[in-house]
Design a protein around this motif. Structure first.
Motif, PDB file in Angstrom:
ATOM      1  N   ALA A  83       0.830  -1.203   0.000  1.00  0.00           N
ATOM      2  CA  ALA A  83       0.000   0.000   0.000  1.00  0.00           C
ATOM      3  C   ALA A  83       0.865   1.253   0.000  1.00  0.00           C
ATOM      4  CB  ALA A  83      -0.932  -0.003   1.209  1.00  0.00           C
ATOM      5  N   THR A  90      -4.472   3.882   6.171  1.00  0.00           N
ATOM      6  CA  THR A  90      -4.222   2.553   5.634  1.00  0.00           C
ATOM      7  C   THR A  90      -4.550   1.477   6.651  1.00  0.00           C
ATOM      8  OG1 THR A  90      -2.608   1.120   4.524  1.00  0.00           O
ATOM      9  CG2 THR A  90      -1.788   2.495   6.338  1.00  0.00           C
ATOM     10  N   ASP A 149      -4.701   0.847   0.315  1.00  0.00           N
ATOM     11  CA  ASP A 149      -4.916  -0.486   0.893  1.00  0.00           C
ATOM     12  C   ASP A 149      -4.709  -1.550  -0.173  1.00  0.00           C
ATOM     13  OD1 ASP A 149      -5.698  -0.386   3.739  1.00  0.00           O
ATOM     14  OD2 ASP A 149      -7.311   0.905   3.002  1.00  0.00           O
TER      15      ASP A 149
END
Length: 331
Positions: free
Chosen positions: A51, A80, A141
């Motif tokens: 990510a 995140t 993500d």
């Protein structure tokens, strides 16, 4: 006042189409299910791509697209649920990779679906208070890495990242935010194993109350609970946000909500009495990208000329936590 000054998004090169998923799930009518959720393809980060790598790419893209000097940034916030490490904060790693001054502050916060709306509220408070001048809000993500290969939720979720610069001037003024939390539903969307509460992986599997397989080592979502939560909370969230910002529903030109799935979004729209031509839905080619779904939507609307100067846009995020947040952007 605080504004969005720049926004860019990033998705991996590798797409996962419905035709590919149909080969993996021959016993399931993928096209029929996909029609309901509204997704025909989504992107999955390859092995070794994290990510933070995607957030780095999104930020670099923003610097180039909007002519932003990374040296001007004095704070980094990274939303995140896929950090590089348990510690340190991934935002600290990104500060160094992006060439942002060491005088900048940096932290991660662990929210998904509502993360962008929460991040805007925090960035706005930093700018309004003088705590920071140029805040880099990142989302990212890699949900695909937490999904079991046999989990049909793979047809819904996609990997993505975004970068937004929040400053004292820009193209969209950030309004007042409304937010809320109901931690009693924490296990409605969860990866149970691997952190401090349940550190080791167990391989445990069991059927939930909808006869869906719950795997403790992987991402799990109770669709019925999440749907009921959304229909219960989002209408009030919309009303409270309108009231707090002093607008009527008819004064909002566009509604860009977290792209959960097409059926859920259409249900929200109908329950809340929002005109179809004002309500943004575009999961088809990217899927539900969790913390990046709202910035993906905003960027898409800007690129396609859907949002025009002088218009008002409500954004709202809702999901994992369980959590929710919304605000109004004035373009």
């Amino acid at each position: 006042m605080a504004f969005i000054k720049a926004i860019s998004t990033f998705a991996p090169e590798e797409s996962l189409t419905n035709a590919q998923l149909q080969q993996e799930f021959p016993e399931v009518d993928i096209d029929k299910i996909a029609k309901g959720v509204g997704v025909s393809q989504r992107y999955a980060a390859p092995e070794g791509k994290t990510a933070s790598d995607m957030a780095f790419d999104a930020a670099q893209k923003m610097f180039s697209e909007w002519d932003i000097d990374p040296k001007s940034i004095d704070f980094i916030i990274f939303a995140t649920q896929s950090p590089d490490y348990f510690l340190p904060a991934t935002a600290c790693i990104l500060q160094n990779r992006l060439g942002i001054p060491t005088t900048a502050g940096a932290f991660d916060f662990d929210l998904g679906c509502s993360g962008y709306a929460y991040g805007l509220a925090m960035a706005k408070s930093f700018v309004d208070s003088g705590f920071a001048t140029n805040v880099l809000l990142l989302t990212g993500d890699t949900i695909s890495k937490y999904l079991h290969r046999e989990d049909k939720n793979r047809m819904l979720f996609g990997d993505s990242a975004s970068a937004s610069l929040i400053s004292k001037d820009g193209f969209a003024e950030i309004g007042l935010s409304v937010y809320g939390t109901d931690g009693s539903g924490f296990d409605s969307i969860i990866v149970k194993n691997g952190a401090s509460r349940h550190f080791g992986l167990t391989g445990h599997e069991e059927l939930d109350n909808q006869d869906n397989l719950r795997r403790d080592d992987h991402f799990y979502m109770n669709g019925e609970q999440v749907f009921n939560f959304t229909i219960d909370r989002v209408p009030k969230l919309i009303d409270d946000t309108l009231q707090k910002n002093g607008f009527g529903k008819d004064e909002i030109d566009h509604f860009v909500f977290h792209q959960a799935n097409k059926f859920m979004l259409n249900t929200i729209r109908k329950v809340c009495g929002i005109a179809k031509d004002k309500f943004y839905i575009n999961l088809e080619n990217i899927g539900n990208t969790t913390s990046s779904s709202i910035p993906n939507g905003l960027k898409d609307c800007l690129d396609r000329g859907i949002i025009q100067k002088g218009e008002k846009v409500m954004i709202a995020g809702f999901g994992v936590g369980l959590s929710w947040s919304a605000t109004v952007l004035k373009f």
